[in-house]
Write an enzyme that holds these catalytic residues in place. Structure first.
Site, PDB file in Angstrom:
ATOM      1  N   SER A  94      47.290  12.349  78.830  1.00 46.62           N
ATOM      2  CA  SER A  94      46.653  11.259  78.082  1.00 46.62           C
ATOM      3  C   SER A  94      47.739  10.325  77.587  1.00 46.62           C
ATOM      4  O   SER A  94      48.924  10.663  77.642  1.00 46.62           O
ATOM      5  CB  SER A  94      45.888  11.816  76.880  1.00 46.62           C
ATOM      6  OG  SER A  94      46.784  12.098  75.816  1.00 46.62           O
ATOM      7  N   ASP A  95      47.362   9.148  77.100  1.00 45.49           N
ATOM      8  CA  ASP A  95      48.364   8.363  76.386  1.00 45.49           C
ATOM      9  C   ASP A  95      48.394   8.884  74.945  1.00 45.49           C
ATOM     10  O   ASP A  95      47.596   9.737  74.550  1.00 45.49           O
ATOM     11  CB  ASP A  95      48.080   6.863  76.476  1.00 45.49           C
ATOM     12  CG  ASP A  95      49.370   6.051  76.273  1.00 45.49           C
ATOM     13  OD1 ASP A  95      50.359   6.607  75.754  1.00 45.49           O
ATOM     14  OD2 ASP A  95      49.397   4.856  76.624  1.00 45.49           O
ATOM     15  N   TRP A  96      49.310   8.360  74.175  1.00 45.66           N
ATOM     16  CA  TRP A  96      49.578   8.874  72.831  1.00 45.66           C
ATOM     17  C   TRP A  96      48.306   8.844  71.968  1.00 45.66           C
ATOM     18  O   TRP A  96      47.841   7.776  71.594  1.00 45.66           O
ATOM     19  CB  TRP A  96      50.685   8.020  72.198  1.00 45.66           C
ATOM     20  CG  TRP A  96      51.191   8.496  70.878  1.00 45.66           C
ATOM     21  CD1 TRP A  96      50.511   8.503  69.700  1.00 45.66           C
ATOM     22  CD2 TRP A  96      52.489   9.023  70.601  1.00 45.66           C
ATOM     23  NE1 TRP A  96      51.298   8.997  68.697  1.00 45.66           N
ATOM     24  CE2 TRP A  96      52.531   9.323  69.228  1.00 45.66           C
ATOM     25  CE3 TRP A  96      53.627   9.272  71.368  1.00 45.66           C
ATOM     26  CZ2 TRP A  96      53.661   9.839  68.603  1.00 45.66           C
ATOM     27  CZ3 TRP A  96      54.753   9.787  70.749  1.00 45.66           C
ATOM     28  CH2 TRP A  96      54.753  10.067  69.381  1.00 45.66           C
ATOM     29  N   ASP A  97      47.764  10.002  71.700  1.00 42.35           N
ATOM     30  CA  ASP A  97      46.553  10.127  70.871  1.00 42.35           C
ATOM     31  C   ASP A  97      45.341   9.405  71.460  1.00 42.35           C
ATOM     32  O   ASP A  97      44.371   9.133  70.762  1.00 42.35           O
ATOM     33  CB  ASP A  97      46.834   9.615  69.445  1.00 42.35           C
ATOM     34  CG  ASP A  97      45.720   9.964  68.463  1.00 42.35           C
ATOM     35  OD1 ASP A  97      45.008  10.958  68.691  1.00 42.35           O
ATOM     36  OD2 ASP A  97      45.541   9.228  67.462  1.00 42.35           O
ATOM     37  N   SER A  98      45.396   9.079  72.752  1.00 43.19           N
ATOM     38  CA  SER A  98      44.257   8.323  73.301  1.00 43.19           C
ATOM     39  C   SER A  98      43.004   9.187  73.372  1.00 43.19           C
ATOM     40  O   SER A  98      41.892   8.662  73.427  1.00 43.19           O
ATOM     41  CB  SER A  98      44.588   7.724  74.672  1.00 43.19           C
ATOM     42  OG  SER A  98      44.755   8.729  75.644  1.00 43.19           O
TER      43      SER A  98
END
Ligand code: NOJ
Length: 747
Positions: free
Chosen positions: A285-289
């Site tokens: 995932s992207d950062w905290d996405s």
């Protein structure tokens, strides 16, 4: 002949060996998976950031200790933002010696354009159109990053974008899917080499899947609404190219695409990537996405977000902790099938085996190599080579450039001229401030001309790191008059203007893409007293510099060129290197024209036909300031003798290019086609081939292109690739705006 046979045997042997290794790894993955508890499996799907939070808004972790504990209990599959052999070794030891199964961690960092030795920003690299040099840049980055203990980079970003307001255009290859796909391949193979398990190669990551480059109004993290034709024909091709180049990992995206956050998008991740494309790597995932799907209004809480993401095919959770906190319950409740967990873990373990981490978890942890390889002379040389190739000459009236080698009084103006940090650009996590060669240093190192430097007013009030918008100086005029006075006495003025390296990049969208702060005013004031101005632009995105383009006689686009920046620019200013870069992204005349791109569709009223009722602005032309593919040289090239030969399954196109000037130079011949009538309308021009080559003064070359179904076909709105019979236009030239033209018919 014998040699050929030997070579063929060699290739077959290599393939067989690689396949045997793959099969062996698959068996090991299955055996390990069978031993793992559900908790341990979920642990592999968890990625934590290390203890500096420069790449995302991490909760200031009161609980760093907890992260250490989690590594020891096998609850962490990967770490990002940890680097340096010592740090990596310590952490790896916790995982390998502390946890029950001793599964090694993958260490990731955003190694985007170089590592310690910084290369030009990716948009600049793309301007070189030199695939070998771009590949080499990724390769040297991998050598340095792996020497610091890393084995995974979050690059290349392959998002196509048509919006220079978006700060992240600096991180991509520009607006064109064909060029973007070629560059994606070059960068993936540069990072990964032909064997991921070698200690000097690292896993690459194609990001951000998908649609991030099409975010509305260029405002970072915004939603994207994209039709199927654009999705299949413009956005997805570079990702597919990365898959074909065996990219080890994918990253999904912050944005929602057509109402579904990409991180929770099953259609993108399961149907297309893992289904249609049969991709066997994993998706981070992207950062905290994953967690952010709550803010999107797509998940009711963290648990719901974890359920959506896991089902949609996000295999690893970067920094939202929801997999760790909720997946076990979700499996127990029957909301996430354990088969999907197994599938994710299988993909992650497969990558770890491919990296050779199970054979030697400390494979990337060699202090001697770290010392030897960081900022190695070969890397500096490669960075310089690519920096020179990335520069684009936009204007050169009366051959103001190159500069005379001696006897001239030159005044250099602009704080960016002596900045040793800004040329490093954004995304330079491992590099140290003040390590780029500034232009002033490079100019002063050359004897012959009298160089005077006057900084003029400062560009920034504060560090743009965290204050990027309020950081620009619009009030303090100290140095303004002094700069204008110095310009008066010079024969030639070099003005170095643009954006600081940290004014583009993530979270750094701009609504105005002009010269920020007092720079435009300074440029006009200097020009008023001395019109012999060479404008050296330094910026991370196309800028609307319309006044400069209409008035200033010479303009050189130098982006942010990395560690060797000053030397590269000086080499071009002095003509030691003849500029050969071509724009990978259109420069608008005005921000209101955005999105502006060369491969647009015709309307029903393309005009100019009637007084009023055609597709245009009433207060601005449709034309860009500088088109895609444009770039001048100190010599000139002539295109003639376009020949088109339609064969059974292919179309051969050739053209003769002649260097008609007085010096040697390099040219990028570009082939564009237009499918005149199709069941889904096609753009007025599409790049379908290019070749970069050198020609001596007076020399000619025949350049050959082959168009196949791959180039002539397109994706219909159901995502099916089709080739339709009909008439095509062809253009070959040195930019998307001009060239020799012809036609062919596909039967
Ligand atoms: C957020 C960015 O969008 C992504 O590209 C990057 O790789 C991660 N942060 C990790 O730093």
């Amino acid at each position: 002949m014998n040699k050929l046979i030997l070579l063929a045997f060699g290739v077959i042997f290599c393939f067989t060996a690689i396949n045997a290794q793959k099969l062996e790894n698959e068996a090991k993955v299955e055996a390990l998976l069978a031993k793992m508890t559900l908790e341990e499996k979920i642990g592999q799907m968890n990625q934590y950031s290390g203890f500096f939070d420069a790449t995302g808004p991490a909760p200031k972790d009161e609980n760093n200790k907890l992260k250490y504990e989690h590594i020891k209990t096998g609850m962490v599959g990967s770490m990002l933002n940890v680097r340096g052999v010592k740090q990596v070794r310590e952490m790896q030891k916790l995982a390998v010696e502390g946890s029950r199964l001793g599964i090694p961690i993958i260490f990731a960092l955003d190694v985007i354009h170089g590592h310690k030795t910084i290369s030009p920003i990716p948009l600049a690299e793309a301007a070189s159109w030199d695939l070998e040099a771009i590949k080499q840049s990724a390769k040297t980055a991998a050598i340095e990053a792996s020497a610091e203990g890393l084995n995974w980079t979050f690059a290349p970003m392959v998002d196509i974008s048509r919006d220079p307001r978006w700060g992240r255009v600096m991180e991509g290859a520009g607006e064109d899917p064909y060029l973007g796909s070629k560059i994606a391949t070059a960068r993936v193979t540069g990072f990964q080499g032909d064997d991921l398990s070698k200690e000097n190669t690292i896993a690459a990551c194609a990001k951000h899947f998908a649609g991030y480059g099409f975010i509305e109004s260029g405002k970072d993290y915004n939603k994207a609404d994209v039709g199927t034709s654009t999705l299949y024909n413009i956005i997805l091709p570079p990702f597919k190219a990365a898959v074909d180049a065996h990219v080890a990992t994918f990253m999904n995206s912050f944005n929602e695409l057509n109402g579904i956050p990409a991180t929770g998008d099953k259609f993108l991740q399961r149907d297309i990537l893992k289904g249609k494309w049969n991709y066997s790597g994993f998706v981070v995932s992207d950062w905290d996405s994953i967690g952010e799907m709550e803010e999107h209004g797509f998940a009711k809480d963290g648990k719901h977000a974890a359920e959506i993401a896991a089902n949609a095919g996000s295999d690893m959770d970067m920094e939202s902790y929801v997999y760790l906190n909720h997946l076990k319950d979700l499996v127990a409740e029957g909301k996430v099938d354990v088969k999907l967990i197994d599938d994710a873990v299988r993909r992650i373990l497969r990558t770890k085996y491919a990296l050779g981490l199970f054979d030697d978890p400390y494979r990337y942890c060699d202090e001697a190599r770290e010392k030897k390889m960081i900022r190695h002379a070969d890397h500096e040389a490669a960075a310089l080579d690519l920096a020179k190739k990335s520069i684009v000459l936009l204007k050169n009236e009366n051959n103001l450039l190159p500069l005379a080698k001696s006897g001239e009084k030159i005044t250099v103006i602009g704080t960016l001229a002596d900045d040793k940090t800004s040329p490093l650009g954004n995304w330079r996590l491992a590099s140290d401030d003040e390590t780029a060669v500034s232009l002033i240093e490079a100019l002063k190192a050359r004897k012959g001309n009298e160089i005077t430097f006057v900084a003029g007013p400062k560009l920034l009030e504060k560090s743009p790191m965290f204050h990027e918008n309020s950081a620009v100086n619009t009030t303090d005029r100290t140095g303004f008059d002094e700069a204008v006075a110095a310009a008066k006495n010079a024969e030639t003025v070099i003005m170095v203007l643009g954006e600081h390296g940290m004014q583009s990049g993530e979270g750094r969208s701009r609504a105005n893409i002009d010269l920020p702060g007092l720079q435009q005013e300074l440029l006009e004031a200097v020009y008023a007293v001395n019109s012999n101005v060479i404008l050296v632009l330094s910026n991370g995105r196309p800028l609307a510099i319309t006044w400069a383009a209409e008035n200033v006689p010479a303009i050189l686009e130098t982006w942010q060129l990395g560690t060797q920046s000053g030397h590269a620019i000086a080499a071009v200013l002095y003509g030691d290197y003849n500029p050969s870069g071509k724009l990978p992204m259109t420069f608008p005349r005005h921000v209101g024209q955005i999105p502006i791109y060369y491969n647009y569709k015709s309307t029903g009223r393309p005009g100019p036909k009637w007084e009023v009722f055609w597709s245009r602005y009433t207060d601005e032309t449709n034309a860009p300031l500088y088109p895609f593919g444009f770039g001048l040289s100190y010599t000139s090239f002539d295109y003639k003798d376009l020949k088109i030969n339609v064969k059974d399954k292919e179309v051969e196109v050739s053209v003769t290019v002649t260097n008609t000037g007085k010096v040697a130079g390099e040219e990028v011949a570009q082939l564009y086609i237009r499918d005149r009538v199709a069941s889904v309308t096609r753009p007025v021009k599409e790049l379908k081939g290019f070749e970069k080559f050198a020609l001596k003064a007076g020399e000619s070359k025949t350049v050959n292109f082959t168009l196949t179904g791959k180039e002539c076909g397109f994706f219909n709105n159901q995502g099916k690739f089709i080739i339709e019979a009909g008439d095509f236009d062809v253009m070959v030239g040195g930019s998307s705006a001009k060239g020799v033209t012809g036609k062919f018919t596909l039967k």
